[in-house]
Design a protein around this motif. Structure first.
Motif, short mmCIF file in Angstrom:
data_model
loop_
_atom_site.label_atom_id
_atom_site.label_comp_id
_atom_site.label_asym_id
_atom_site.label_seq_id
_atom_site.Cartn_x
_atom_site.Cartn_y
_atom_site.Cartn_z
N ARG A 34 -4.35 16.25 37.62
CA ARG A 34 -5.82 16.19 37.58
C ARG A 34 -6.39 15.08 38.45
NH1 ARG A 34 -6.66 19.83 33.70
NH2 ARG A 34 -5.24 19.86 31.94
N ARG A 35 -5.53 14.46 39.25
CA ARG A 35 -6.05 13.37 40.09
C ARG A 35 -6.91 13.95 41.23
NH1 ARG A 35 -0.65 10.71 41.96
NH2 ARG A 35 -0.23 12.93 42.19
N ILE A 36 -7.80 13.13 41.71
CA ILE A 36 -8.69 13.56 42.80
C ILE A 36 -7.90 13.50 44.11
CG2 ILE A 36 -10.78 12.96 44.10
CD1 ILE A 36 -11.73 11.60 41.40
N ALA A 37 -7.93 14.60 44.87
CA ALA A 37 -7.17 14.64 46.12
C ALA A 37 -7.99 14.05 47.26
CB ALA A 37 -6.78 16.07 46.44
N GLU A 98 -16.16 6.62 47.69
CA GLU A 98 -16.75 5.31 47.43
C GLU A 98 -16.00 4.57 46.32
OE1 GLU A 98 -18.83 3.62 49.04
OE2 GLU A 98 -19.22 2.03 47.58
N GLU A 99 -15.60 5.31 45.27
CA GLU A 99 -14.93 4.66 44.12
C GLU A 99 -13.55 4.13 44.52
OE1 GLU A 99 -16.24 7.67 44.10
OE2 GLU A 99 -18.03 7.32 42.87
N PHE A 100 -12.88 4.83 45.43
CA PHE A 100 -11.58 4.36 45.91
C PHE A 100 -11.78 3.01 46.62
CE2 PHE A 100 -8.15 3.81 48.90
CZ PHE A 100 -7.03 4.41 48.34
N THR A 101 -12.80 2.97 47.49
CA THR A 101 -13.10 1.75 48.22
C THR A 101 -13.44 0.62 47.24
OG1 THR A 101 -13.96 3.14 49.97
CG2 THR A 101 -14.53 0.82 50.09
N GLN A 102 -14.25 0.94 46.23
CA GLN A 102 -14.64 -0.08 45.24
C GLN A 102 -13.41 -0.62 44.51
OE1 GLN A 102 -17.41 -1.57 44.98
NE2 GLN A 102 -18.38 -0.22 46.48
N MET A 103 -12.48 0.30 44.19
CA MET A 103 -11.28 -0.12 43.47
C MET A 103 -10.43 -1.03 44.36
SD MET A 103 -8.95 2.25 41.01
CE MET A 103 -10.07 3.60 40.91
N THR A 141 -3.59 -3.63 36.66
CA THR A 141 -4.49 -2.59 36.15
C THR A 141 -5.11 -1.82 37.31
OG1 THR A 141 -6.40 -4.08 36.03
CG2 THR A 141 -5.10 -3.84 34.02
N TYR A 142 -5.28 -2.49 38.47
CA TYR A 142 -5.85 -1.78 39.62
C TYR A 142 -4.81 -0.86 40.26
CZ TYR A 142 -9.92 -4.63 39.03
OH TYR A 142 -11.03 -5.21 38.50
N CYS A 143 -3.55 -1.28 40.29
CA CYS A 143 -2.48 -0.39 40.78
C CYS A 143 -2.53 0.89 39.94
CB CYS A 143 -1.09 -0.99 40.65
SG CYS A 143 -0.84 -2.65 41.29
N SER A 144 -2.45 0.73 38.62
CA SER A 144 -2.40 1.90 37.73
C SER A 144 -3.69 2.69 37.78
CB SER A 144 -2.17 1.49 36.28
OG SER A 144 -1.15 0.58 36.18
N GLY A 145 -4.82 1.99 37.77
CA GLY A 145 -6.11 2.67 37.75
C GLY A 145 -6.26 3.59 38.95
N CYS A 146 -5.90 3.09 40.12
CA CYS A 146 -6.04 3.90 41.33
C CYS A 146 -5.04 5.06 41.31
CB CYS A 146 -5.86 3.03 42.57
SG CYS A 146 -6.57 3.79 44.04
N HIS A 147 -3.81 4.79 40.88
CA HIS A 147 -2.79 5.86 40.84
C HIS A 147 -3.15 6.94 39.83
CE1 HIS A 147 0.19 2.64 42.36
NE2 HIS A 147 -0.48 3.18 43.35
N ASP A 148 -3.80 6.54 38.72
CA ASP A 148 -4.20 7.53 37.72
C ASP A 148 -5.31 8.43 38.27
OD1 ASP A 148 -2.43 6.57 35.87
OD2 ASP A 148 -3.90 5.37 34.77
N THR A 149 -6.05 7.95 39.24
CA THR A 149 -7.26 8.66 39.68
C THR A 149 -7.07 9.48 40.96
OG1 THR A 149 -8.41 6.71 38.82
CG2 THR A 149 -9.75 8.31 40.00
#
Ligand code: HEC
Length: 161
Positions: A34-37, A98-103, A141-149
């Motif tokens: 379900r991650r965003i491609a 944009e959210e990827f960049t913010q992360m 938490t940012y490693c995991s947060g980005c990988h989850d998304t």
């Protein structure tokens, strides 16, 4: 009698194995992604995944520095890790959500904070080390947060702007 002993033995094995079985059952097979491609070219993907593998080397160095209580080495590793966006090819950078960049920006801030706080606390003993460990956890938490998304999807189509 023999049969009774065997059943008892099986029961014991089953009981002993219960925690492992329930753990396996609780983590159900994840078949849907379900991650965003994010559409990328093969070369862009190769480039970013190389950066990602460097992050693991970085985490190794950070942990090693913690074990040695060498805060200078920790900061020297952590600071340059943060500038992920500067190392992403410009063509891809402008297509990132944009959210990827913010992360990625927040990830950089967490790394710079880790580096400066660790240096400031050098020699402050157990309490300082614990706080630095907390800063490392924050980075993770940012490693995991980005990988989850997000995931990268190699697309042969001309990427949309
Ligand atoms: C801003 C987003 C973002 C951040 C922050 C981030 N990653 Fe990644 N990382 C990704 C994406 C996206 C992938 C590709 C996932 C996919 O396509 O399945 C990836 C893939 C990886 C891979 C796989 C490399 C390979 O060769 O397949 C590793 C290892 C990795 N990341 C480590 C890390 C570590 C360690 C950190 C933190 C220190 C981190 N990443 C931070 C987005 C991020």
């Amino acid at each position: 009698m023999a049969r009774g002993l065997i059943s008892l033995a099986l029961l014991l094995v089953a009981t002993a194995a219960t925690p492992a079985i329930s753990l396996a059952q609780s983590s159900s097979f994840v078949s849907a992604d379900r991650r965003i491609a994010i559409d990328v070219t093969q070369a862009e993907k190769n480039h970013i995944l190389f950066e990602m593998r460097e992050f693991l080397h970085g985490l190794h160095n950070i942990n090693y520095a913690m074990a040695k209580q060498d805060m200078k080495a920790l900061a020297t590793t952590a600071r340059p890790m943060g500038a992920l966006l500067d190392r992403i090819p410009p063509s891809l950078k402008e297509r990132l959500p944009e959210e990827f960049t913010q992360m990625a920006i927040a990830f950089n801030e967490a790394l710079q904070l880790l580096a400066s706080k660790a240096e400031a606390r050098a020699g402050s003993g157990e309490a300082g080390l614990r706080e630095t460990h907390e800063n490392i956890a924050e980075v993770l938490t940012y490693c995991s947060g980005c990988h989850d998304t997000y995931r990268f999807n190699v697309s042969t189509k001309k990427p949309r702007k």
